[in-house]
Design a protein around this motif. Structure first.
Motif, PDB file in Angstrom:
ATOM      1  N   HIS A   1      -7.687  -4.130  -7.657  1.00  0.00           N
ATOM      2  CA  HIS A   1      -6.287  -3.801  -7.961  1.00  0.00           C
ATOM      3  C   HIS A   1      -5.806  -4.534  -9.221  1.00  0.00           C
ATOM      4  N   GLY A   2      -6.258  -5.753  -9.404  1.00  0.00           N
ATOM      5  CA  GLY A   2      -5.906  -6.489 -10.615  1.00  0.00           C
ATOM      6  C   GLY A   2      -6.442  -5.802 -11.865  1.00  0.00           C
ATOM      7  N   ARG A   3      -7.668  -5.316 -11.791  1.00  0.00           N
ATOM      8  CA  ARG A   3      -8.255  -4.598 -12.932  1.00  0.00           C
ATOM      9  C   ARG A   3      -7.522  -3.292 -13.209  1.00  0.00           C
ATOM     10  N   GLU A   4      -7.148  -2.599 -12.156  1.00  0.00           N
ATOM     11  CA  GLU A   4      -6.415  -1.337 -12.357  1.00  0.00           C
ATOM     12  C   GLU A   4      -5.044  -1.608 -12.964  1.00  0.00           C
ATOM     13  N   ALA A   5      -4.384  -2.674 -12.530  1.00  0.00           N
ATOM     14  CA  ALA A   5      -3.100  -3.040 -13.129  1.00  0.00           C
ATOM     15  C   ALA A   5      -3.283  -3.329 -14.617  1.00  0.00           C
ATOM     16  N   ALA A   6      -4.354  -4.024 -14.977  1.00  0.00           N
ATOM     17  CA  ALA A   6      -4.619  -4.337 -16.390  1.00  0.00           C
ATOM     18  C   ALA A   6      -4.894  -3.066 -17.185  1.00  0.00           C
TER      19      ALA A   6
ATOM     20  N   PHE B   1       5.662   1.353 -12.753  1.00  0.00           N
ATOM     21  CA  PHE B   1       5.729   1.262 -11.294  1.00  0.00           C
ATOM     22  C   PHE B   1       4.320   1.111 -10.723  1.00  0.00           C
ATOM     23  N   ARG B   2       3.368   1.858 -11.246  1.00  0.00           N
ATOM     24  CA  ARG B   2       1.986   1.764 -10.772  1.00  0.00           C
ATOM     25  C   ARG B   2       1.403   0.378 -11.061  1.00  0.00           C
ATOM     26  N   VAL B   3       1.683  -0.162 -12.253  1.00  0.00           N
ATOM     27  CA  VAL B   3       1.210  -1.510 -12.597  1.00  0.00           C
ATOM     28  C   VAL B   3       1.771  -2.513 -11.594  1.00  0.00           C
ATOM     29  N   ALA B   4       3.073  -2.455 -11.365  1.00  0.00           N
ATOM     30  CA  ALA B   4       3.720  -3.395 -10.449  1.00  0.00           C
ATOM     31  C   ALA B   4       3.207  -3.227  -9.021  1.00  0.00           C
ATOM     32  N   ALA B   5       2.935  -2.002  -8.602  1.00  0.00           N
ATOM     33  CA  ALA B   5       2.419  -1.771  -7.246  1.00  0.00           C
ATOM     34  C   ALA B   5       1.015  -2.369  -7.089  1.00  0.00           C
ATOM     35  N   HIS B   6       0.169  -2.186  -8.095  1.00  0.00           N
ATOM     36  CA  HIS B   6      -1.163  -2.808  -8.033  1.00  0.00           C
ATOM     37  C   HIS B   6      -1.047  -4.328  -8.039  1.00  0.00           C
ATOM     38  N   ASP B   7      -0.133  -4.859  -8.847  1.00  0.00           N
ATOM     39  CA  ASP B   7       0.091  -6.306  -8.852  1.00  0.00           C
ATOM     40  C   ASP B   7       0.567  -6.785  -7.485  1.00  0.00           C
ATOM     41  N   SER B   8       1.432  -6.009  -6.841  1.00  0.00           N
ATOM     42  CA  SER B   8       1.932  -6.383  -5.509  1.00  0.00           C
ATOM     43  C   SER B   8       0.805  -6.426  -4.491  1.00  0.00           C
ATOM     44  N   ILE B   9      -0.071  -5.449  -4.549  1.00  0.00           N
ATOM     45  CA  ILE B   9      -1.220  -5.450  -3.628  1.00  0.00           C
ATOM     46  C   ILE B   9      -2.110  -6.661  -3.913  1.00  0.00           C
ATOM     47  N   THR B  10      -2.323  -6.945  -5.185  1.00  0.00           N
ATOM     48  CA  THR B  10      -3.151  -8.104  -5.552  1.00  0.00           C
ATOM     49  C   THR B  10      -2.556  -9.390  -4.980  1.00  0.00           C
TER      50      THR B  10
ATOM     51  N   GLN C   1       0.830  -1.210   0.000  1.00  0.00           N
ATOM     52  CA  GLN C   1       0.000   0.000   0.000  1.00  0.00           C
ATOM     53  C   GLN C   1       0.865   1.261   0.000  1.00  0.00           C
ATOM     54  N   ARG C   2       1.959   1.265   0.775  1.00  0.00           N
ATOM     55  CA  ARG C   2       2.881   2.401   0.756  1.00  0.00           C
ATOM     56  C   ARG C   2       3.536   2.533  -0.619  1.00  0.00           C
ATOM     57  N   CYS C   3       3.845   1.398  -1.201  1.00  0.00           N
ATOM     58  CA  CYS C   3       4.463   1.374  -2.522  1.00  0.00           C
ATOM     59  C   CYS C   3       3.509   1.978  -3.563  1.00  0.00           C
ATOM     60  N   LEU C   4       2.245   1.621  -3.487  1.00  0.00           N
ATOM     61  CA  LEU C   4       1.264   2.180  -4.424  1.00  0.00           C
ATOM     62  C   LEU C   4       1.160   3.693  -4.259  1.00  0.00           C
ATOM     63  N   ALA C   5       1.200   4.173  -3.023  1.00  0.00           N
ATOM     64  CA  ALA C   5       1.150   5.624  -2.799  1.00  0.00           C
ATOM     65  C   ALA C   5       2.358   6.307  -3.446  1.00  0.00           C
ATOM     66  N   GLN C   6       3.542   5.710  -3.314  1.00  0.00           N
ATOM     67  CA  GLN C   6       4.742   6.273  -3.959  1.00  0.00           C
ATOM     68  C   GLN C   6       4.598   6.241  -5.481  1.00  0.00           C
ATOM     69  N   ALA C   7       4.100   5.124  -5.997  1.00  0.00           N
ATOM     70  CA  ALA C   7       3.944   4.976  -7.448  1.00  0.00           C
ATOM     71  C   ALA C   7       2.970   6.009  -7.994  1.00  0.00           C
ATOM     72  N   ASP C   8       1.863   6.202  -7.280  1.00  0.00           N
ATOM     73  CA  ASP C   8       0.879   7.205  -7.728  1.00  0.00           C
ATOM     74  C   ASP C   8       1.475   8.607  -7.693  1.00  0.00           C
ATOM     75  N   ALA C   9       2.265   8.888  -6.655  1.00  0.00           N
ATOM     76  CA  ALA C   9       2.878  10.218  -6.537  1.00  0.00           C
ATOM     77  C   ALA C   9       3.878  10.467  -7.667  1.00  0.00           C
ATOM     78  N   LEU C  10       4.625   9.430  -8.048  1.00  0.00           N
ATOM     79  CA  LEU C  10       5.607   9.582  -9.127  1.00  0.00           C
ATOM     80  C   LEU C  10       4.971   9.520 -10.509  1.00  0.00           C
ATOM     81  N   GLY C  11       3.852   8.812 -10.610  1.00  0.00           N
ATOM     82  CA  GLY C  11       3.150   8.710 -11.888  1.00  0.00           C
ATOM     83  C   GLY C  11       3.831   7.819 -12.916  1.00  0.00           C
ATOM     84  N   GLN C  12       4.806   7.037 -12.516  1.00  0.00           N
ATOM     85  CA  GLN C  12       5.525   6.133 -13.417  1.00  0.00           C
ATOM     86  C   GLN C  12       4.620   4.917 -13.670  1.00  0.00           C
ATOM     87  N   VAL C  13       4.122   4.772 -14.892  1.00  0.00           N
ATOM     88  CA  VAL C  13       3.088   3.783 -15.185  1.00  0.00           C
ATOM     89  C   VAL C  13       3.531   2.356 -14.873  1.00  0.00           C
TER      90      VAL C  13
END
Length: 194
Positions: A172-177, A147-156, A133-145
């Motif tokens: 989270h799986g759908r958002e990663a897709a 990274f965001r995909v991988a963070a959503h996958d990690s949460i999943t 969850q912390r990783c997803l917050a960092q990914a969203d803040a950086l906007g690196q796509v």
């Protein structure tokens, strides 16, 4: 690789092609020549790590993946595999400090993916979910796509490991897709939509 040195999937696919031909030594020779090319060196280490991993040479895989993250600190794919390789290289006895010692000093960016994966591998699911969850917050803040995909996958994966709240894992799986479709990587987009 010659046209797009930063497209890590090409390195992975070429390793897989060599493996299918049962010629890992040729793959090792090819990628070793790229270690002297500053544009290709990081992902050459990624490829050599993959070759080592496929040969169950986990210590070599750790060294190559660690070199990849040292040379390219914002590289999402190198962090994901580093945690796995370290976990198996140490017969599951590695500590968070062992992992941290192989990651660049800056803890911003995709390095959190390695820690998330590491906690989940160690079956420290609550810590893994919080890290994800912390990783997803960092990914969203950086906007690196990627990274965001991988963070959503990690949460999943972390939610899946708890055995609970499959609806949240699906979100989270759908958002990663959805995000994977934005990457210049048709294979990633395809695999997220299976």
């Amino acid at each position: 690789i010659s046209r797009a040195p930063g497209f890590y999937a090409a390195y992975r696919l070429l390793v897989d092609a060599y493996q299918k031909r049962h010629t890992p030594e040729q793959a090792t020779a090819y990628f070793s020549t790229l270690l002297h090319d500053p544009e290709r060196s990081a992902f050459a280490h990624y490829a050599l790590g993959r070759i080592a991993e496929l040969g169950f040479r986990w210590g070599d895989a750790v060294d190559h993946y660690a070199a990849c993250v040292q040379q390219l600190p914002n590289s999402v794919p190198c962090y994901l595999v580093l945690a796995d390789a370290l976990f198996y290289a140490t017969k599951q006895s590695a500590t968070v400090e062992d992992l941290a010692s192989r990651i660049p000093e800056s803890r911003e960016g995709p390095s959190c993916l390695a820690f998330t994966e590491f906690f989940v591998l160690q079956r420290k699911i609550t810590e893994g979910l919080h890290a994800a969850q912390r990783c997803l917050a960092q990914a969203d803040a950086l906007g690196q796509v990627d990274f965001r995909v991988a963070a959503h996958d990690s949460i999943t994966r972390a939610i899946g490991a708890t055995g609970a709240d499959s609806d949240q894992a699906l979100v989270h799986g759908r958002e990663a897709a959805r995000l994977a479709a934005q990457l210049d990587d048709p294979e990633a987009a395809f695999s997220h939509n299976l």
